[in-house]
Scaffold this motif. Structure first.
Motif, PDB file in Angstrom:
ATOM      1  N   ALA A 327       0.808  -1.220   0.000  1.00  0.00           N
ATOM      2  CA  ALA A 327       0.000   0.000   0.000  1.00  0.00           C
ATOM      3  C   ALA A 327       0.846   1.278   0.000  1.00  0.00           C
ATOM      4  CB  ALA A 327      -0.954  -0.021   1.189  1.00  0.00           C
ATOM      5  N   PRO A 328       1.953   1.353   0.765  1.00  0.00           N
ATOM      6  CA  PRO A 328       2.769   2.569   0.718  1.00  0.00           C
ATOM      7  C   PRO A 328       3.336   2.840  -0.677  1.00  0.00           C
ATOM      8  CG  PRO A 328       3.349   1.238   2.629  1.00  0.00           C
ATOM      9  CD  PRO A 328       2.443   0.402   1.788  1.00  0.00           C
ATOM     10  N   THR A 329       3.684   1.778  -1.416  1.00  0.00           N
ATOM     11  CA  THR A 329       4.201   1.939  -2.775  1.00  0.00           C
ATOM     12  C   THR A 329       3.106   2.444  -3.709  1.00  0.00           C
ATOM     13  OG1 THR A 329       5.777   0.143  -2.401  1.00  0.00           O
ATOM     14  CG2 THR A 329       5.335   0.737  -4.681  1.00  0.00           C
ATOM     15  N   ALA A 330       1.916   1.858  -3.578  1.00  0.00           N
ATOM     16  CA  ALA A 330       0.784   2.304  -4.390  1.00  0.00           C
ATOM     17  C   ALA A 330       0.446   3.764  -4.091  1.00  0.00           C
ATOM     18  CB  ALA A 330      -0.426   1.410  -4.132  1.00  0.00           C
ATOM     19  N   ALA A 331       0.485   4.129  -2.825  1.00  0.00           N
ATOM     20  CA  ALA A 331       0.164   5.500  -2.428  1.00  0.00           C
ATOM     21  C   ALA A 331       1.198   6.483  -2.970  1.00  0.00           C
ATOM     22  CB  ALA A 331       0.093   5.590  -0.908  1.00  0.00           C
TER      23      ALA A 331
END
Length: 440
Positions: A327-331
């Motif tokens: 999720a941090p990468t997607a964000a």
């Protein structure tokens, strides 16, 4: 060779031939070597990794470089964010070796988006998305990518390389034909090999050659895929997309464009090759890109029709059997995309400094190949030793640029490859080119 040495050589050859004849005769009469004899001789080299052909080739290259006094240019340690500048060995250097084209990796808004996602979702989604790894941020990112390309849907993978391998490998098979530019990325080649399809490369950016291949071969196959890149990472040039669309329509083929280096770089607002060429997003069947360059994350994406994306979402092995994108990468990727859309001046700054670099390089007599002067600019030196030594000498002067050596490129095409950032300055460009000219 002396007559004595020649006699010894002939004698050894005769002995070897005699032993081979005896072995064949014994085998024909039913003799078989014991497991101990087999493992200690013929198969011994096949169970040791120091006998692997790749490792042995690597040692030859490393020993050759050492004997010539050429330092290794690989695995430099960057001690912070790598943009127009970086920290290597505790010293700040001008950096031309990173894909941070728009200076968004490390941007406060991008960092904060990743931090917020960590607080909400943790550092891993802990499962394949199809079972329990799906998060709202995945769907937000995919919707934003699809909207940017003006196509129906998109899908993000955890690896850029695996995006091509899994997509091409899954969609095509032994009854199909894949035609690709000879300079296409390894991931597309591996995906083509995995598919089992017939694979034919065509000369770089030679669309006449592509048409000839299609005319001669199209009728023999079911599906046909044409694969090109939006911006070639070794040469910094791009294909004629409008003509490619015409060709694929005429020959009833699929067209796939790998935008790893062109998205966020080409076009007035960074929408990639389609914006540069004024081609509609739906005119290309498969858009591929990575999240690791201008989108400041890691992974890859496919964009296209809803039928394509639904097929891949449920059946593409690289997506189905891999954990979901963190999720941090997607964000971080989503925040980067939003900044690109609201700050197109970043693309204009990148274009301006890139054009300045190539203009000055050519004026100094450097060979920049076919580069269009947008983010990726090679300076071709024609010798791996010369390129490696130039890279090492530049680093000593506080300038980091990576050499590209044989066998990655033909020896005559060995080069220094400059990746430009929107934050590079005219002073840094002038210093770099003047220093290189002095060194050479």
């Amino acid at each position: 060779m002396t007559s004595l040495n020649l006699a010894k050589s002939l004698k050894q050859k005769l002995i070897q031939q005699t032993l081979e004849k005896k072995l064949k005769k014994a085998e024909s009469e039913g003799w078989k070597p014991t497991p101990q004899q087999t493992s200690s001789s013929a198969f011994n080299k096949h169970c040791q990794f120091d006998q692997h052909p790749g490792y042995k080739q690597l040692q030859i290259i490393k020993n050759g470089a050492k004997s010539l006094g050429v330092p290794s240019p690989f695995f430099k340690i960057h001690q912070g964010v790598a943009g127009a500048t970086s920290i290597i060995d505790d010293q700040e250097v001008i950096n031309f070796a990173s894909y941070n084209y728009l200076n968004l990796s490390g941007h406060p808004e991008v960092n904060q988006a990743a931090i917020d996602a960590i607080h909400q979702y943790g550092t891993s989604v802990s499962a394949s998305r199809i079972v329990s790894g799906e998060r709202p941020i995945h769907q937000e990112l995919e919707a934003a990518i699809a909207a940017t390309y003006e196509v129906e849907d998109a899908l993000v993978y955890v690896s850029g390389h695996a995006t091509n391998v899994s997509t091409i490998g899954y969609l095509f098979g032994p009854k199909d034909l894949i035609i690709h530019d000879e300079y296409i990325h390894n991931s597309s080649v591996v995906g083509s090999q995995l598919s089992g399809a017939k694979r034919i490369p065509f000369a770089h950016n030679d669309l006449d050659a592509l048409e000839k291949i299609l005319t001669e071969n199209r009728h023999q196959f079911e599906q046909v895929l044409i694969v090109v890149e939006g911006l070639y990472s070794m040469d910094g040039d791009y294909p004629d997309l409008a003509r490619l669309v015409d060709i694929k329509q005429q020959h009833h083929a699929f067209l796939m464009v790998d935008e790893a280096h062109s998205f966020g770089v080409l076009g007035a607002s960074g929408k990639g090759l389609r914006e540069e060429a004024h081609v509609a997003g739906q005119d290309v069947d498969i858009w591929m890109g990575t999240l690791s360059k201008t989108l400041s994350g890691c992974g890859g994406y496919i964009a296209g029709s809803s039928a394509l994306i639904e097929n891949l979402r449920y059946l593409s092995p690289g997506f189905l059997y891999s954990v979901g994108l963190p999720a941090p990468t997607a964000a971080a990727a989503l925040a980067s995309l939003q900044i690109i859309q609201k700050e197109p001046q970043r693309i204009q700054k990148l274009k301006s400094i890139s054009q300045s670099f190539i203009r000055q390089a050519k004026a100094m007599g450097f060979n920049t190949g076919d580069s269009v002067g947008m983010a990726v600019i090679p300076i071709i030196l024609g010798s791996s030793v010369k390129a490696a030594n130039a890279s090492a000498a530049l680093l000593e002067k506080g300038i980091n640029v990576q050499p590209i050596l044989y066998p990655a490129v033909p020896e005559r095409s060995a080069r220094l490859r400059f990746f430009l950032s929107s934050e590079h300055t005219e002073e840094q460009i002038k210093l770099t080119l003047n220093t290189l000219k002095t060194l050479l």
